[in-house]
Scaffold this motif. Structure first.
Motif, PDB file in Angstrom:
ATOM      1  N   MET A   1       0.860  -1.177   0.000  1.00 21.74           N
ATOM      2  CA  MET A   1       0.000   0.000   0.000  1.00 21.74           C
ATOM      3  C   MET A   1       0.904   1.237   0.000  1.00 21.74           C
ATOM      4  N   ASP A   2       0.694   2.090  -0.948  1.00 17.43           N
ATOM      5  CA  ASP A   2       1.477   3.310  -1.059  1.00 17.43           C
ATOM      6  C   ASP A   2       0.681   4.448  -0.407  1.00 17.43           C
ATOM      7  N   ILE A   3       1.094   4.800   0.795  1.00 21.54           N
ATOM      8  CA  ILE A   3       0.342   5.804   1.564  1.00 21.54           C
ATOM      9  C   ILE A   3       0.415   7.186   0.920  1.00 21.54           C
ATOM     10  N   LEU A   4       1.520   7.499   0.264  1.00 17.93           N
ATOM     11  CA  LEU A   4       1.631   8.801  -0.397  1.00 17.93           C
ATOM     12  C   LEU A   4       0.638   8.910  -1.545  1.00 17.93           C
ATOM     13  N   LYS A   5       0.528   7.860  -2.346  1.00 18.04           N
ATOM     14  CA  LYS A   5      -0.429   7.877  -3.456  1.00 18.04           C
ATOM     15  C   LYS A   5      -1.860   7.963  -2.940  1.00 18.04           C
ATOM     16  N   LEU A   6      -2.175   7.208  -1.892  1.00 25.20           N
ATOM     17  CA  LEU A   6      -3.523   7.269  -1.319  1.00 25.20           C
ATOM     18  C   LEU A   6      -3.836   8.666  -0.780  1.00 25.20           C
ATOM     19  N   SER A   7      -2.873   9.269  -0.123  1.00 23.70           N
ATOM     20  CA  SER A   7      -3.096  10.599   0.459  1.00 23.70           C
ATOM     21  C   SER A   7      -3.281  11.660  -0.612  1.00 23.70           C
ATOM     22  N   THR A   8      -2.427  11.619  -1.632  1.00 19.27           N
ATOM     23  CA  THR A   8      -2.567  12.631  -2.686  1.00 19.27           C
ATOM     24  C   THR A   8      -3.829  12.402  -3.510  1.00 19.27           C
ATOM     25  N   ASP A   9      -4.183  11.142  -3.752  1.00 23.09           N
ATOM     26  CA  ASP A   9      -5.442  10.864  -4.475  1.00 23.09           C
ATOM     27  C   ASP A   9      -6.642  11.344  -3.671  1.00 23.09           C
ATOM     28  N   TRP A  10      -6.598  11.159  -2.364  1.00 20.19           N
ATOM     29  CA  TRP A  10      -7.683  11.636  -1.505  1.00 20.19           C
ATOM     30  C   TRP A  10      -7.806  13.153  -1.585  1.00 20.19           C
ATOM     31  N   ALA A  11      -6.665  13.854  -1.497  1.00 14.24           N
ATOM     32  CA  ALA A  11      -6.695  15.317  -1.557  1.00 14.24           C
ATOM     33  C   ALA A  11      -7.174  15.797  -2.925  1.00 14.24           C
ATOM     34  N   LYS A  12      -6.749  15.116  -3.986  1.00 13.81           N
ATOM     35  CA  LYS A  12      -7.200  15.492  -5.331  1.00 13.81           C
ATOM     36  C   LYS A  12      -8.698  15.256  -5.496  1.00 13.81           C
ATOM     37  N   ALA A  13      -9.209  14.196  -4.893  1.00 13.85           N
ATOM     38  CA  ALA A  13     -10.651  13.936  -4.950  1.00 13.85           C
ATOM     39  C   ALA A  13     -11.427  15.009  -4.185  1.00 13.85           C
ATOM     40  N   GLU A  14     -10.880  15.460  -3.070  1.00 10.93           N
ATOM     41  CA  GLU A  14     -11.525  16.537  -2.315  1.00 10.93           C
ATOM     42  C   GLU A  14     -11.533  17.837  -3.117  1.00 10.93           C
ATOM     43  N   TYR A  80       6.513  13.458   2.929  1.00 11.36           N
ATOM     44  CA  TYR A  80       6.889  12.054   2.730  1.00 11.36           C
ATOM     45  C   TYR A  80       8.360  11.936   2.355  1.00 11.36           C
ATOM     46  N   HIS A  81       8.831  12.813   1.486  1.00 13.58           N
ATOM     47  CA  HIS A  81      10.226  12.739   1.060  1.00 13.58           C
ATOM     48  C   HIS A  81      11.171  13.253   2.148  1.00 13.58           C
ATOM     49  N   THR A  82      10.692  14.107   3.037  1.00 17.40           N
ATOM     50  CA  THR A  82      11.532  14.593   4.130  1.00 17.40           C
ATOM     51  C   THR A  82      11.740  13.509   5.179  1.00 17.40           C
ATOM     52  N   ASP A  83      10.636  12.933   5.660  1.00  9.63           N
ATOM     53  CA  ASP A  83      10.724  11.904   6.699  1.00  9.63           C
ATOM     54  C   ASP A  83       9.585  10.917   6.502  1.00  9.63           C
ATOM     55  N   SER A  84       9.845   9.863   5.750  1.00  8.78           N
ATOM     56  CA  SER A  84       8.785   8.916   5.407  1.00  8.78           C
ATOM     57  C   SER A  84       8.328   8.089   6.607  1.00  8.78           C
ATOM     58  N   LYS A  85       9.208   7.851   7.558  1.00 10.47           N
ATOM     59  CA  LYS A  85       8.821   7.059   8.729  1.00 10.47           C
ATOM     60  C   LYS A  85       7.861   7.826   9.636  1.00 10.47           C
ATOM     61  N   GLU A  91      -0.097  10.539   9.080  1.00 11.72           N
ATOM     62  CA  GLU A  91      -1.199  10.422   8.133  1.00 11.72           C
ATOM     63  C   GLU A  91      -2.299   9.515   8.687  1.00 11.72           C
ATOM     64  N   ILE A  92      -1.919   8.446   9.349  1.00 10.10           N
ATOM     65  CA  ILE A  92      -2.909   7.566   9.966  1.00 10.10           C
ATOM     66  C   ILE A  92      -3.674   8.308  11.056  1.00 10.10           C
ATOM     67  N   GLN A  93      -2.974   9.102  11.846  1.00 14.07           N
ATOM     68  CA  GLN A  93      -3.627   9.894  12.891  1.00 14.07           C
ATOM     69  C   GLN A  93      -4.567  10.937  12.292  1.00 14.07           C
ATOM     70  N   ARG A  94      -4.137  11.577  11.202  1.00 15.34           N
ATOM     71  CA  ARG A  94      -4.975  12.595  10.556  1.00 15.34           C
ATOM     72  C   ARG A  94      -6.235  11.969   9.975  1.00 15.34           C
ATOM     73  N   THR A  95      -6.112  10.814   9.342  1.00 11.76           N
ATOM     74  CA  THR A  95      -7.287  10.177   8.755  1.00 11.76           C
ATOM     75  C   THR A  95      -8.216   9.611   9.821  1.00 11.76           C
ATOM     76  N   ALA A  96      -7.673   9.269  10.971  1.00  9.83           N
ATOM     77  CA  ALA A  96      -8.536   8.781  12.061  1.00  9.83           C
ATOM     78  C   ALA A  96      -9.430   9.904  12.602  1.00  9.83           C
ATOM     79  N   LYS A  97      -8.942  11.154  12.526  1.00 15.54           N
ATOM     80  CA  LYS A  97      -9.745  12.293  12.983  1.00 15.54           C
ATOM     81  C   LYS A  97     -10.782  12.714  11.952  1.00 15.54           C
TER      82      LYS A  97
END
Length: 100
Positions: A1-14, A80-85, A91-97
């Motif tokens: 699962m590519d979390i960066l792709k999911l996050s950017t796709d979500w933002a683009k959908a919004e 993501y490119h600065t600190d992927s860990k 991102e998980i915390q943000r999506t949980a809110k």
């Protein structure tokens, strides 16, 4: 699962849904103008203000969606490119809110 792709796709959908909401609010404004100009009865003229209020409300929601998510697309990539860990738990915390 590519979390960066999911996050950017979500933002683009919004952002896309914000543009569709903007189109809807413009349709409400056009309908209000139509009722104002072409309405012959008191009932038709009574629709002007509720249609304007609905258009402004939808416009406010649309603007909030757009201006909140458009900058996130680039911020996701840089974070993501600065600190992927650290990006994944943040991102998980943000999506949980999100449902709240």
């Amino acid at each position: 699962m590519d979390i960066l792709k999911l996050s950017t796709d979500w933002a683009k959908a919004e952002v896309f849904s914000a543009k569709i909401s903007l189109l809807l609010s413009l349709m409400f404004f056009l309908a209000a103008i139509g009722f104002w100009q072409l309405g012959r009865t008191a009932m038709a003229r009574a629709f002007v203000w509720p249609m304007l209020v609905a258009g402004v409300s939808i416009l406010a929601v649309s603007g909030g969606l757009y201006f909140a998510n458009k900058p996130r697309i680039t911020r996701f990539e840089t974070a993501y490119h600065t600190d992927s860990k650290a990006f994944v738990p943040n991102e998980i915390q943000r999506t949980a809110k999100s449902p709240k």
